[in-house]
Design an enzyme around this catalytic site. Structure first.
Site, PDB file in Angstrom:
ATOM      1  N   SER A  62      38.206  33.818  35.100  1.00 46.10           N
ATOM      2  CA  SER A  62      38.558  34.289  33.757  1.00 46.10           C
ATOM      3  C   SER A  62      40.024  34.038  33.456  1.00 46.10           C
ATOM      4  O   SER A  62      40.872  34.077  34.355  1.00 46.10           O
ATOM      5  CB  SER A  62      38.266  35.793  33.654  1.00 46.10           C
ATOM      6  OG  SER A  62      38.841  36.350  32.497  1.00 46.10           O
TER       7      SER A  62
ATOM      8  N   TYR B  98      39.173  44.252  36.114  1.00 44.72           N
ATOM      9  CA  TYR B  98      38.330  43.077  35.896  1.00 44.72           C
ATOM     10  C   TYR B  98      39.078  41.810  36.322  1.00 44.72           C
ATOM     11  O   TYR B  98      38.542  40.969  37.063  1.00 44.72           O
ATOM     12  CB  TYR B  98      37.934  42.986  34.426  1.00 44.72           C
ATOM     13  CG  TYR B  98      37.266  41.690  34.045  1.00 44.72           C
ATOM     14  CD1 TYR B  98      36.002  41.373  34.523  1.00 44.72           C
ATOM     15  CD2 TYR B  98      37.902  40.765  33.218  1.00 44.72           C
ATOM     16  CE1 TYR B  98      35.377  40.177  34.192  1.00 44.72           C
ATOM     17  CE2 TYR B  98      37.290  39.568  32.873  1.00 44.72           C
ATOM     18  CZ  TYR B  98      36.032  39.282  33.365  1.00 44.72           C
ATOM     19  OH  TYR B  98      35.426  38.086  33.029  1.00 44.72           O
TER      20      TYR B  98
END
Length: 335
Positions: free
Chosen positions: A127, A152
């Site tokens: 990501s 995350y």
């Protein structure tokens, strides 16, 4: 080829599965259909290809090591696209254990299964959030990613480190793709395009954080899928020019690669909202608010390495992409 796609009921996973089947691959989809967002949307995505003769679907959780092993043992994949993960920056602030189970425990299970079954190439979703507190733009794979600002992001950085370990120790070719703000038809309802579209059509005000000063490298789903397929077809190999004295974080002496996958065209969030208003035929009140914890002000992908190594070439402008998304949203939800 036989390709195992985890997260095949998800946004990117379903789009990838559809494309792989269209080109003649055999696909095993693996997804737990959790309720992080409306499972009915996940069911609708899978329904597009569920009856394809080359598709098999398995409902199971990545954190279930036995289920993962059974899937690999029965299907014997030649390639694996690991797109399943607990997504969302803000959700990680309140539900950290979900990220540990899916993104860490689940990823170890995938790595072990790939090693045990001698998979030819593992491509996995990282990501843009790994860049965290980095403010140098555009973000390049050569940059440091040691300052995550959400759990995350930390789990995605951990995936890259874990993958490198398996590439180094066991010769498993791995490629990590740092996705940059994927959007388009069949997207995720927890992401801003969905949230904005729903409120615009309902005549409700929208919250715009960082007082509207955000910019994002919005990347259309078709371009993302094209990049993933290009990466899958080109297994990572050791970098002959890798220098352990001055290491490049994007390569290795092991068969390991990390790439940005984005549009390389950052867009101001307010411009994105303007385009949504235009194609949905409504204007909306914008409530300008401070930046939220775990968020970053700007993202911009340097995709030169992916262009060079796999021929990645994003071609969908945000104007075209938003128009397609708005059309699909109205048709799917009947609004």
């Amino acid at each position: 080829m036989r390709i195992l796609v985890t997260g095949s009921a998800g946004f990117v996973g379903a789009a990838l599965t559809e494309r792989l089947l269209a080109r003649g691959d055999e696909v095993l989809g693996f997804d737990n259909h959790n309720d992080y967002y409306d499972p009915a949307l996940k069911e609708a995505r899978v329904a597009r290809f569920a009856n394809h003769p080359n598709y098999t679907h398995r409902r199971a959780d990545l954190a279930d090591g036995a289920a993962v092993d059974e899937a690999f043992e029965g299907f014997r994949p030649e390639r694996v696209a690991n797109l399943a993960a607990q997504a969302g920056v803000r959700y990680s602030l309140t539900n950290p254990h979900a990220y540990v189970q899916s993104n860490l425990v689940g990823f170890v299970n995938i790595l072990e299964a790939c090693r045990q079954h001698e998979v030819g190439h593992l491509v996995y979703a990282s990501s843009s959030s790994v860049y965290g507190a980095n403010r140098k733009l555009p973000f390049a794979v050569e940059d440091s990613v040691d300052h995550p600002v959400s759990l995350y992001a930390a789990t995605k950085k951990s995936n890259e480190l874990m993958a490198h370990t398996y590439s180094h120790l066991f010769g498993l070719p791995t490629t990590g793709l740092r996705f940059f703000t994927v959007y388009g038809p069949w997207g995720r309802p927890d992401m801003s395009p969905f949230l904005f579209a729903k409120r615009i059509l309902a005549g409700e005000p929208i919250d715009v954080f960082n007082h509207g000063q955000h910019s994002r490298d919005f990347t259309y789903i078709d371009d993302i899928v094209e990049g993933v397929i290009h990466a899958l077809d080109r297994p990572a190999a050791p970098d002959p020019s890798y220098d352990p004295v001055a290491p490049n974080p994007g390569t290795s002496s092991a068969p390991y690669r990390v790439y940005n996958i984005g549009n390389d065209q950052p867009v101001e969030l307010l411009h994105f909202i303007d385009l949504l208003e235009k194609h949905l035929g409504h204007t909306v009140e914008k409530r300008l608010l401070p930046m939220q914890p775990g968020d970053v002000p700007d993202t911009w992908a340097d995709v030169s390495a992916l262009r060079r190594d796999v021929g990645y070439a994003p071609s969908t402008s945000v104007e075209v992409g938003v128009e397609r998304f708005a059309k699909w949203y109205r048709e799917f939800y009947g609004v």
